[in-house]
Design an enzyme around this catalytic site. Structure first.
Site, PDB file in Angstrom:
ATOM      1  CD  GLN A 234      10.377  19.509  18.043  1.00 21.40           C
ATOM      2  OE1 GLN A 234       9.520  20.167  17.462  1.00 21.40           O
ATOM      3  NE2 GLN A 234      11.657  19.845  18.013  1.00 21.40           N
ATOM      4  CD1 TRP A 255      11.899  26.079   6.796  1.00 20.60           C
ATOM      5  CD2 TRP A 255      11.803  27.475   8.540  1.00 20.60           C
ATOM      6  NE1 TRP A 255      12.741  27.118   6.531  1.00 20.60           N
ATOM      7  CE2 TRP A 255      12.712  27.999   7.589  1.00 20.60           C
ATOM      8  CE3 TRP A 255      11.583  28.178   9.712  1.00 20.60           C
ATOM      9  CZ2 TRP A 255      13.392  29.194   7.783  1.00 20.60           C
ATOM     10  CZ3 TRP A 255      12.258  29.372   9.915  1.00 20.60           C
ATOM     11  CH2 TRP A 255      13.157  29.863   8.960  1.00 20.60           C
ATOM     12  CD  GLN A 276      14.885  21.602  11.064  1.00 20.52           C
ATOM     13  OE1 GLN A 276      14.812  21.311  12.259  1.00 20.52           O
ATOM     14  NE2 GLN A 276      15.026  22.844  10.639  1.00 20.52           N
ATOM     15  NE  ARG A 511      15.155  27.040  30.626  1.00 17.46           N
ATOM     16  CZ  ARG A 511      15.831  27.923  29.900  1.00 17.46           C
ATOM     17  NH1 ARG A 511      16.516  27.535  28.826  1.00 17.46           N
ATOM     18  NH2 ARG A 511      15.840  29.191  30.234  1.00 17.46           N
ATOM     19  CD  GLU A 544      14.055  20.417  21.196  1.00 21.83           C
ATOM     20  OE1 GLU A 544      14.803  20.880  20.316  1.00 21.83           O
ATOM     21  OE2 GLU A 544      12.815  20.426  21.124  1.00 21.83           O
ATOM     22  CD  GLU A 566      16.211  23.699  18.525  1.00 24.32           C
ATOM     23  OE1 GLU A 566      15.796  24.506  19.394  1.00 24.32           O
ATOM     24  OE2 GLU A 566      15.850  23.742  17.343  1.00 24.32           O
TER      25      GLU A 566
END
Length: 672
Positions: A234, A255, A276, A511, A544, A566
């Protein structure tokens, strides 16, 4: 009439704003040239005052196009006390002599004094070995000595048009940009972002090619003559780039989790690998390889994987409804300016193919160039009151009052992840853009402090102006609450959009969930994004970990193309995490108000990984059951394989394995 669940402007804040505006209006314009270190810069020349601090009686003056180029003697045995030259952006080395001995040597540069020490500008005439050495030093510094992802250093690297046989490896809080009108004006031999620590983590958190914390870096407006590794997650941006080769969005399959690619051409294969989720907008390539959780393509040309949801989790939108590409600095015809692209509607592919530009250059003289070592809210607001645009150079700016953008067409832009940080004196917001046509805000990181109502507000609560012909554009804006220190932080709602006809292009509203100052009662929030305006469009919205709804949409005809979120990791108990007056488990990530009659969202991915395995969330998405509300391609992923989120939309969802649930289409009150 706009409805809002949040009271955003206290009487005290309003009085303070009015007082600040009055003070700004009272400031007179300073017409004096900027003077530092004996150099004065005027519109079309520079003047150097020659000192005799060491008893100098004569000087040899040398000149170079770049800081690291070859210096040519332009004045030997010079004895006057001032030297002037019309080449405003050149570098001047002055060697001073006393009794035939060289007793001093100093380089003068208006370019460096204007943009500051955290901005590095290279010329084609610079020594490539020296350029490589400087770039390697920047990279080593931006890796960070104490967890680089929260380091306090910032860096902007610019290349003037030309060809550079250098390798660039980009670290945290760094932007790399070309200064040509077209990306093909600036050729770089090699460019990469790595995640290459094997067998153990360094201070930056890298381990076994894991790029999930490779935040805070961007590249734009250059051509790269080799394969590129762009292993990011991000708060990153690759824009207006041509890659003569392949593009890998991961490092050796480690990842990686989400990114943004726009207005770019890749002549080879884009390998998404472990990514992802990803958004590509207005790009062109030979082919794309790989699909994981959620891949979204908008206005993109090339070989795109077949969309067969949920077996192939691809969302392909053929055209981009309306977008204005991000402004960028240029060095053209021997002077600096900012190129502002035109608004494009129903577009496909890049904006610059075949030498097309489609915009205008605004001279740098119409910008106030801000530096963190001298500027604050007062000086920036004074410049705005004079009618200036703002160019924030790389650095961290402590703001004890809001920046107020209240003139139509104003551009506020940052470089090198310029960071606006709430000071302890500021309980209001970092920036307030008024309800005016064509305002552009881009390339900034908004950092929370001890207490503020918001970090960015666009339009007052009663905003109602029609901006459809000249939208407000917000590009590459990132918001952070906590993570950088042990101090407590608080923001009610990070971003509030009250104006109509706003385009958001690549947001991460975060956050923090790790490192310093993180905890349910430590970095405290309510919502991430609140949209009250009508006809607001987002391309790439990532929100998120906020305490309640991540995103609340209360305006009509909103559109989202790619959403990644998330839910918070850290609710202490279910009782602490209940919505709808305590009757519904958890808070939906994406909430469209019950009275909204038209809304469209495409390609949504919502993920859970709670520290407390008993936490449940009934709905990832909540929308009203109206015929004009449409959710297409949404997925829920339980990252810890514990089914925390119970449904995708309004109690509905289809299990596709033991850790994922999807919906193909939810519209008109029906799920398909």
């Amino acid at each position: 009439m706009k409805k809002s669940t949040v009271i955003l402007l206290t009487v005290a804040a309003f009085i303070a704003l009015v007082f600040a505006a009055a003070m700004i209006a009272a400031c007179g314009k300073d017409e004096s040239p900027r003077t530092e270190g004996g150099l004065e810069a005027f519109d079309d020349y520079v003047s150097i005052t020659l000192t005799n601090t060491n008893g100098e009686t004569s000087y040899d003056i040398y000149k170079s196009d770049g800081a690291y180029g070859e210096y040519e003697l332009v004045a030997g045995g010079y004895t006057d006390k001032k030297y002037s030259d019309t080449d405003k952006w050149a570098y001047y080395r002055v060697d001073g002599y006393a009794d035939g001995r060289k007793v001093s040597s100093r380089v003068y540069s208006y370019e460096r004094e204007l943009f500051g020490d955290s901005t590095y500008i290279f010329s084609e005439t610079d020594d490539p070995d020296k350029v490589s050495e400087v770039i390697n030093e920047i990279y080593a510094d931006q890796r960070g000595s104490d967890n680089g992802q929260f380091a306090e250093t910032r860096a902007a690297i610019y290349f003037k048009p030309g060809t550079y046989e250098v390798k660039v490896n980009e670290g945290y809080y760094t932007s790399v940009s070309g200064l040509g009108l077209l990306p093909t004006d600036t050729d770089i031999a090699d460019f990469n972002v790595d995640a290459d620590i094997v067998g153990g983590a360094d201070e930056s958190g890298w381990i076994n090619y894991n790029a999930t914390c490779n935040f805070w870096r961007s590249v734009e407006n250059i051509k790269i003559n080799d394969d590129v590794r762009w292993a990011v997650s991000q708060a990153t941006s690759m824009r207006r780039v041509k890659i003569d080769g392949d593009l890998a969005l991961h490092h050796n399959g480690g990842w990686s989790s989400g990114g943004f690619l726009a207005d770019s051409v890749i002549t080879g294969i884009v390998d998404s690998g472990s990514q992802q989720q990803w958004l590509s907008r207005n790009d062109e390539w030979y082919s794309w390889s790989g699909v994981n959780f959620n891949m979204v393509f908008v206005g993109t040309e090339g070989n795109i994987p077949e969309s067969n949801w949920p077996d192939s989790r691809v969302t392909d939108i053929s055209t981009t409804p309306a977008v204005r590409e991000k402004p960028f600095p240029v060095f053209e015809d021997g002077d600096y300016g900012v190129y502002v692209p035109d608004l494009r509607e129903n577009s496909t592919g890049v904006s610059w193919m075949n030498g097309e530009t489609g915009g205008e250059i605004i001279p740098l003289s119409e910008f106030y160039v801000a530096r963190a070592d001298r500027d604050n809210a007062e000086s920036i607001n004074a410049a705005l009151a004079e009618g200036k645009n703002i160019f924030f150079t790389a650095g961290i700016y402590e703001m004890d009052a809001p920046i107020v953008v209240n003139r139509a067409g104003t551009i506020v832009m940052g470089s090198g992840y310029a960071t606006l940080r709430v000071s302890d004196k500021n309980i209001d917001t970092l920036m307030r853009a008024m309800d005016e046509d064509g305002i552009m805000i881009c390339g900034l990181l908004f950092d929370a402090g001890a207490q503020s109502t918001t970090l960015l507000e666009v339009g007052a609560s009663d905003a109602s102006a029609d901006h459809s012909d000249d939208p407000i554009c917000l590009s590459d804006l990132f918001f952070r609450v906590g993570g950088r220190s042990d101090e407590k932080t608080y923001v009610h709602t990070c971003v509030v959009i009250n104006s109509d006809d706003v385009i958001g292009d690549n947001f991460w509203v975060w956050r923090a969930d790790h490192t310093y100052g993180v905890g349910w009662d430590v970095n405290v929030t309510v919502n991430g994004l609140l949209v009250n305006g009508d006809d607001v469009t987002f391309y790439g919205l990532l929100v998120e970990h906020f305490h309640e709804y991540q995103t609340v949409w209360q305006g009509e005809r909103g559109r989202t193309y790619f959403y990644q979120s998330e839910i918070p990791y850290d609710p202490p108990s279910q009782d602490d995490y209940m919505s709808h007056d305590g009757t519904v488990n958890g808070y939906a990530s994406y909430k469209v108000a019950d009275y909204v009659s038209e809304h469209d969202a495409y390609g949504l991915g919502i993920y859970s990984c709670p520290h407390n395995p008993t936490i449940k969330v009934d709905n990832a998405i909540e929308v009203p059951d109206w015929s004009g509300v449409r959710i297409e391609h949404a997925i829920v992923v339980w990252l810890d394989s514990d089914p925390c989120i119970q449904s995708v939309v309004n109690g509905e969802g289809t299990m596709i394995n033991d850790w994922q649930m999807t919906i193909n289409l939810c519209g008109g009150g029906k799920v398909y």
